[in-house]
Design an enzyme around this catalytic site. Structure first.
Site: not given
Ligand code: NAD
Ligand code: UDP
Length: 314
Positions: A145, A148-149, A189, A272-273, A275-276
């Site tokens: 991830y 990739g990003k 969630s 797992d990061p 701090q952010r």
């Molecule tokens: P999400 O998983 O709910 O949505 C991602 C969507 O992409 C889904 O509908 C999934 O079915 C679709 N998808 C996955 N692979 C695919 C493929 N190969 N072809 C077509 N569709 C595909 O996640 P989200 O939270 O809505 O995130 C949306 C975007 O924002 C992502 O790119 C994610 O990396 C980026 N983002 C989200 C957060 C966040 O906190 N929600 C933070 C940083 C970046």
């Molecule tokens: N986390 C947690 N319990 C859970 C899910 C996540 O303690 O049930 C922690 C996880 O280890 C991370 C933070 O919450 O430190 C945020 O996790 P999330 O998966 O939401 O996002 P990301 O790590 O990508 O920021």
């Protein structure tokens, strides 16, 4: 002016909010998704709308469409889902970027990449400004991830430099709100669903790691402002700088739901990061964007949403 807009990943959490906002603004929206983590249910209410179209497609394969704007959101965002098939995740990021950039180049569309705070890895600069290059493990379980990003950002800038593609890059920090999948595995969630069901709240590690949580409506406003800005291409952080430990988040969720759930501590996932927190000076100055919804306010709205989800699943 009405625009033709493609949203890849449009049936996901952020994508479905974006579809709704842009359809309501009068644009012609094509929602593309392969339904890996997204659901038709997130956008079904838009299907009778004459400005809305749903397309089942996997963005690792090329797509030919005539549009003005592309929001490239396709990619699973939750660690458990993006690690489920790590090779597919990196293909979605890299091939997906190549395909939306190729499309944008052909039809001269503007294309926005949903990048992420994960490009900063486990940051040793705090808060994180866009100028920070990050601290990322290139072969760990999160790398499919994170890297990739990062490659996607590289591709966006190379298409921009070589082919004058009109790009925008938003670095999104942890965002939450209604329409997150209840089994999505992300912290907000998970905690809300666990609290509403009276289950133990699963804290990974000691819960002292921090995150900064942005409510979805604020985030969507930031993405649209960036897309519609004619001079700022980014990368630009979009997130709420309010910083909380994961333990504080758990305590807030318990207080707001009135739950009797107990906190339990489980192993911290690899890489797992710790701090952010976004430095959002650029977004404030260049886009005039500021998040307006506090964590308490946003959690209340999200809890209301999940109450209905948990109720209908009983
Ligand atoms: P999400 O998983 O709910 O949505 C991602 C969507 O992409 C889904 O509908 C999934 O079915 C679709 N998808 C996955 N692979 C695919 C493929 N190969 N072809 C077509 N569709 C595909 O996640 P989200 O939270 O809505 O995130 C949306 C975007 O924002 C992502 O790119 C994610 O990396 C980026 N983002 C989200 C957060 C966040 O906190 N929600 C933070 C940083 C970046
Ligand atoms: N986390 C947690 N319990 C859970 C899910 C996540 O303690 O049930 C922690 C996880 O280890 C991370 C933070 O919450 O430190 C945020 O996790 P999330 O998966 O939401 O996002 P990301 O790590 O990508 O920021």
């Amino acid at each position: 002016m009405t625009k033709r807009i493609l949203i890849t990943g449009g049936a996901g959490f952020l994508g479905s909010h974006l579809c709704e906002r842009l359809v309501n603004e009068g644009h012609d929206v094509i929602c593309l998704d392969n339904y890996f983590t997204g659901q038709k249910g997130n956008v079904v209410h838009l299907m009778d709308h004459k400005n809305f179209e749903l397309l089942r497609h996997d963005i690792t394969f090329p797509i030919f469409l005539e549009v003005d704007h592309v929001y490239n959101l396709a990619c699973p965002a939750s660690p458990i889902h993006y690690q489920y098939n790590a090779v597919k995740t990196i293909k979605t990021n890299v091939l997906g970027a190549i395909h939306v950039l190729g499309l944008a180049k052909r039809v001269k569309a503007r294309v926005l990449q949903a990048s992420t705070s994960e490009v900063y890895g486990d940051p040793d600069v705090h808060p994180q400004p866009e100028s920070y290059w990050g601290n990322v493990n290139c072969n760990g379980v999160r790398s499919c991830y994170d890297e990739g990003k990062r490659v996607a950002e590289t591709l966006f800038f190379d298409y921009h430099r070589m082919n004058s593609v009109d790009i925008r890059i938003a670095r999104i920090f942890n965002t939450y709100g209604p329409k997150m999948h209840p089994n999505d595995g992300r912290v907000v969630s998970n905690f809300i669903v666990q609290a509403l069901k009276g289950q133990d709240i699963t804290i990974y590690g000691e819960g002292n790691q921090t995150r900064s949580f942005c409510y979805v409506d604020d985030l969507i406003s930031g993405l649209i402002l960036l897309m519609n800005n004619d001079s700022v291409i980014g990368p630009i952080n979009i997130g709420n700088p309010g910083e909380f430990t994961i333990k504080e988040l758990a305590q807030k969720v318990i207080a707001l739901t009135g739950s009797k759930s107990k906190l339990i501590f489980q192993d911290l996932p690899a890489d797992d990061p710790q701090q952010r927190k976004p430095d959002i000076t650029l977004a404030q100055e260049k886009l005039g964007w500021n998040p307006s919804i506090s964590l308490d306010e946003g959690l209340k709205k999200t809890i209301e949403y999940f109450k209905k989800v948990v109720e209908t699943k009983k």
